[in-house]
Design a protein around this motif. Structure first.
Motif, PDB file in Angstrom:
ATOM      1  N   ALA A 178       0.822  -1.220   0.000  1.00 28.90           N
ATOM      2  CA  ALA A 178       0.000   0.000   0.000  1.00 28.90           C
ATOM      3  C   ALA A 178       0.851   1.265   0.000  1.00 28.90           C
ATOM      4  CB  ALA A 178      -0.929   0.009   1.213  1.00 28.90           C
ATOM      5  N   ARG A 179       2.147   1.108   0.242  1.00 31.35           N
ATOM      6  CA  ARG A 179       3.063   2.256   0.344  1.00 31.35           C
ATOM      7  C   ARG A 179       2.668   3.202   1.471  1.00 31.35           C
ATOM      8  NH1 ARG A 179       7.325   0.659  -2.236  1.00 31.35           N
ATOM      9  NH2 ARG A 179       7.250   0.585  -4.477  1.00 31.35           N
ATOM     10  N   GLN A 180       1.994   2.652   2.485  1.00 25.62           N
ATOM     11  CA  GLN A 180       1.663   3.401   3.709  1.00 25.62           C
ATOM     12  C   GLN A 180       1.403   2.376   4.809  1.00 25.62           C
ATOM     13  OE1 GLN A 180      -1.865   5.664   2.986  1.00 25.62           O
ATOM     14  NE2 GLN A 180      -3.188   3.898   2.833  1.00 25.62           N
ATOM     15  N   SER A 181       1.414   2.815   6.024  1.00 26.03           N
ATOM     16  CA  SER A 181       1.200   1.905   7.141  1.00 26.03           C
ATOM     17  C   SER A 181      -0.262   1.466   7.210  1.00 26.03           C
ATOM     18  CB  SER A 181       1.596   2.590   8.459  1.00 26.03           C
ATOM     19  OG  SER A 181       1.429   1.682   9.530  1.00 26.03           O
ATOM     20  N   VAL A 182      -0.479   0.165   7.107  1.00 26.10           N
ATOM     21  CA  VAL A 182      -1.821  -0.402   7.216  1.00 26.10           C
ATOM     22  C   VAL A 182      -1.778  -1.599   8.155  1.00 26.10           C
ATOM     23  CG1 VAL A 182      -2.599   0.346   4.933  1.00 26.10           C
ATOM     24  CG2 VAL A 182      -1.524  -1.873   5.192  1.00 26.10           C
ATOM     25  N   VAL A 183      -2.926  -1.893   8.746  1.00 21.23           N
ATOM     26  CA  VAL A 183      -3.042  -3.055   9.621  1.00 21.23           C
ATOM     27  C   VAL A 183      -4.190  -3.916   9.088  1.00 21.23           C
ATOM     28  CG1 VAL A 183      -3.401  -3.864  11.981  1.00 21.23           C
ATOM     29  CG2 VAL A 183      -2.216  -1.699  11.587  1.00 21.23           C
ATOM     30  N   PRO A 184      -3.860  -4.980   8.350  1.00 17.48           N
ATOM     31  CA  PRO A 184      -4.910  -5.829   7.798  1.00 17.48           C
ATOM     32  C   PRO A 184      -5.592  -6.658   8.891  1.00 17.48           C
ATOM     33  CG  PRO A 184      -2.748  -6.712   7.258  1.00 17.48           C
ATOM     34  CD  PRO A 184      -2.524  -5.397   7.954  1.00 17.48           C
ATOM     35  N   VAL A 185      -6.789  -7.129   8.618  1.00 14.51           N
ATOM     36  CA  VAL A 185      -7.531  -7.934   9.588  1.00 14.51           C
ATOM     37  C   VAL A 185      -6.746  -9.194   9.965  1.00 14.51           C
ATOM     38  CG1 VAL A 185      -9.681  -9.214   9.988  1.00 14.51           C
ATOM     39  CG2 VAL A 185      -9.743  -7.029   8.793  1.00 14.51           C
ATOM     40  N   LEU A 234      -9.090  -9.572  20.711  1.00 12.74           N
ATOM     41  CA  LEU A 234     -10.515  -9.904  20.575  1.00 12.74           C
ATOM     42  C   LEU A 234     -11.357  -8.642  20.392  1.00 12.74           C
ATOM     43  CD1 LEU A 234     -10.996 -12.773  23.181  1.00 12.74           C
ATOM     44  CD2 LEU A 234     -11.432 -12.889  20.712  1.00 12.74           C
ATOM     45  N   ARG A 235     -11.058  -7.625  21.158  1.00 13.77           N
ATOM     46  CA  ARG A 235     -11.818  -6.375  21.066  1.00 13.77           C
ATOM     47  C   ARG A 235     -11.643  -5.730  19.689  1.00 13.77           C
ATOM     48  NH1 ARG A 235     -16.253  -3.682  21.737  1.00 13.77           N
ATOM     49  NH2 ARG A 235     -15.951  -1.481  22.127  1.00 13.77           N
ATOM     50  N   ASN A 236     -10.431  -5.734  19.161  1.00 12.79           N
ATOM     51  CA  ASN A 236     -10.209  -5.168  17.831  1.00 12.79           C
ATOM     52  C   ASN A 236     -10.960  -5.956  16.764  1.00 12.79           C
ATOM     53  OD1 ASN A 236      -8.399  -2.784  17.703  1.00 12.79           O
ATOM     54  ND2 ASN A 236      -7.178  -4.079  19.031  1.00 12.79           N
ATOM     55  N   LEU A 237     -10.968  -7.275  16.848  1.00 12.79           N
ATOM     56  CA  LEU A 237     -11.727  -8.080  15.895  1.00 12.79           C
ATOM     57  C   LEU A 237     -13.220  -7.822  16.037  1.00 12.79           C
ATOM     58  CD1 LEU A 237      -9.674 -11.364  16.006  1.00 12.79           C
ATOM     59  CD2 LEU A 237     -10.054  -9.918  14.004  1.00 12.79           C
ATOM     60  N   TRP A 238     -13.693  -7.663  17.261  1.00 13.18           N
ATOM     61  CA  TRP A 238     -15.101  -7.355  17.503  1.00 13.18           C
ATOM     62  C   TRP A 238     -15.476  -6.030  16.821  1.00 13.18           C
ATOM     63  CZ3 TRP A 238     -18.774  -9.731  20.921  1.00 13.18           C
ATOM     64  CH2 TRP A 238     -19.945  -8.994  21.078  1.00 13.18           C
ATOM     65  N   LEU A 239     -14.641  -5.017  17.010  1.00 15.54           N
ATOM     66  CA  LEU A 239     -14.902  -3.708  16.410  1.00 15.54           C
ATOM     67  C   LEU A 239     -14.882  -3.773  14.885  1.00 15.54           C
ATOM     68  CD1 LEU A 239     -12.759  -1.487  18.806  1.00 15.54           C
ATOM     69  CD2 LEU A 239     -15.262  -1.592  18.695  1.00 15.54           C
TER      70      LEU A 239
END
Length: 98
Positions: free
Chosen positions: A40-47, A84-89
């Protein structure tokens, strides 16, 4: 091999191998995040980062409980709640009700 890992039983050797597997699952999250960011040429956090965090955290927690290491247990238990909370969101944001 048992001497190298400082274990005296086959069961303990299997736990050490499990611990290495757990650490590899936890480490994969960084590799996935790095590859996604490079693409992506930028900071990303995939699932997938959060799934590997959860899988790695839970398996490391099991290993820490087996080793009876309270510092390691506390760190992994807290992290697991956060993953878990991040996946929930993430999934709540994708649901039709959102």
């Amino acid at each position: 091999m048992m001497h190298f890992f400082k274990v005296t039983t086959r069961a303990e050797l299997l736990w050490v191998i499990f611990g290495f597997f757990a650490q590899a699952m936890f480490m994969m999250r960084f590799l996935i995040q790095w590859i996604a960011s490079e693409r992506a040429r930028q900071s990303v956090v995939p699932v997938a980062f959060w799934y590997f965090s959860l899988l790695g955290g839970l398996t490391l927690l099991a290993y820490a409980i087996h080793r009876r290491d309270p510092v390691f247990i506390f760190g992994q238990a807290l992290g697991t709640v956060i993953y878990l909370r991040n996946l929930w969101l993430i999934h709540a944001a994708k649901s039709p009700a959102a």
